[in-house]
Design a protein around this motif. Sequence first.
Motif, PDB file in Angstrom:
ATOM      1  N   LYS A 180     -51.175  38.933 -81.585  1.00  0.00           N
ATOM      2  CA  LYS A 180     -51.788  37.779 -82.252  1.00  0.00           C
ATOM      3  C   LYS A 180     -50.845  37.174 -83.301  1.00  0.00           C
ATOM      4  O   LYS A 180     -50.324  37.891 -84.160  1.00  0.00           O
ATOM      5  N   ASN A 181     -50.655  35.867 -83.202  1.00  0.00           N
ATOM      6  CA  ASN A 181     -49.843  35.115 -84.178  1.00  0.00           C
ATOM      7  C   ASN A 181     -48.448  35.689 -84.381  1.00  0.00           C
ATOM      8  O   ASN A 181     -47.901  35.621 -85.486  1.00  0.00           O
ATOM      9  N   ILE A 204     -42.460  47.313 -84.446  1.00  0.00           N
ATOM     10  CA  ILE A 204     -41.481  46.216 -84.415  1.00  0.00           C
ATOM     11  C   ILE A 204     -41.922  45.116 -85.380  1.00  0.00           C
ATOM     12  O   ILE A 204     -41.120  44.601 -86.164  1.00  0.00           O
ATOM     13  N   ARG A 205     -43.201  44.754 -85.324  1.00  0.00           N
ATOM     14  CA  ARG A 205     -43.709  43.717 -86.224  1.00  0.00           C
ATOM     15  C   ARG A 205     -43.563  44.134 -87.681  1.00  0.00           C
ATOM     16  O   ARG A 205     -43.197  43.318 -88.534  1.00  0.00           O
ATOM     17  N   LYS A 206     -43.854  45.383 -87.989  1.00  0.00           N
ATOM     18  CA  LYS A 206     -43.723  45.856 -89.373  1.00  0.00           C
ATOM     19  C   LYS A 206     -42.257  45.793 -89.817  1.00  0.00           C
ATOM     20  O   LYS A 206     -41.967  45.353 -90.936  1.00  0.00           O
ATOM     21  N   LEU A 207     -41.350  46.221 -88.964  1.00  0.00           N
ATOM     22  CA  LEU A 207     -39.924  46.188 -89.305  1.00  0.00           C
ATOM     23  C   LEU A 207     -39.419  44.761 -89.503  1.00  0.00           C
ATOM     24  O   LEU A 207     -38.487  44.531 -90.279  1.00  0.00           O
ATOM     25  N   LEU A 208     -40.029  43.816 -88.805  1.00  0.00           N
ATOM     26  CA  LEU A 208     -39.640  42.407 -88.931  1.00  0.00           C
ATOM     27  C   LEU A 208     -40.393  41.695 -90.056  1.00  0.00           C
ATOM     28  O   LEU A 208     -40.176  40.515 -90.309  1.00  0.00           O
ATOM     29  N   GLY A 209     -41.293  42.404 -90.732  1.00  0.00           N
ATOM     30  CA  GLY A 209     -42.073  41.805 -91.799  1.00  0.00           C
ATOM     31  C   GLY A 209     -43.157  40.860 -91.318  1.00  0.00           C
ATOM     32  O   GLY A 209     -43.580  39.958 -92.031  1.00  0.00           O
ATOM     33  N   ALA A 210     -43.622  41.067 -90.088  1.00  0.00           N
ATOM     34  CA  ALA A 210     -44.623  40.168 -89.478  1.00  0.00           C
ATOM     35  C   ALA A 210     -45.954  40.866 -89.215  1.00  0.00           C
ATOM     36  O   ALA A 210     -46.679  40.507 -88.306  1.00  0.00           O
ATOM     37  N   TRP A 211     -46.256  41.888 -90.007  1.00  0.00           N
ATOM     38  CA  TRP A 211     -47.526  42.604 -89.863  1.00  0.00           C
ATOM     39  C   TRP A 211     -48.185  42.682 -91.230  1.00  0.00           C
ATOM     40  O   TRP A 211     -47.475  42.862 -92.220  1.00  0.00           O
ATOM     41  N   PRO A 212     -49.478  42.509 -91.330  1.00  0.00           N
ATOM     42  CA  PRO A 212     -50.444  42.355 -90.250  1.00  0.00           C
ATOM     43  C   PRO A 212     -50.377  40.964 -89.614  1.00  0.00           C
ATOM     44  O   PRO A 212     -49.790  40.041 -90.177  1.00  0.00           O
TER      45      PRO A 212
END
Length: 159
Positions: free
Chosen positions: A29-30, A150-158
């Motif tokens: 999502k997003n 991967i999202r957390k490592l890229l700074g895109a979580w949550p």
Amino acid sequence: MDKDKALRDHLLNLLKGRGAHVDFDQAVKNFPEELRGKRPANAPYSAWELLEHLRRAQNDILEFSRDPNYVSPPWPEGYWPKSQTPPDSSAWDKSVKAFQKDLKDMQDMVADSKNDLYEKIPHGEGQTILREALLVADHNAYHIGEMVVIRKLLGAWPA
């Protein structure tokens, strides 16, 4: 107690990703378009590579389960995209929709009481729909978890 219905309900819950894991829809999502093809430092793949791997592997299991003439792609090249980035801006959404459709088809197969979950798939080597549904759920949970990392490592979580 109808044990067959109970088993089907548990499998469907597992396939939907409910319970102890983030589900597929939450994981994608997003997802920022500019990060979809980026590999975080020391990561073996990008979100795009994971998405395509999830889609391709799930489709392979589904098609094997329902089509006696289906031929699996070669391993490993048939299960991973050639590029770490989506080929165009619509590829991500197409892959997400295809994954969701195949997951729904697997859920429908499990939910259909006409399908004996324990019967060996005639064109297989001992596999059953039960085994294939568990394989889909297990494989998806593993890689969806990686997608979140991967999202957390890229700074895109949550999401």
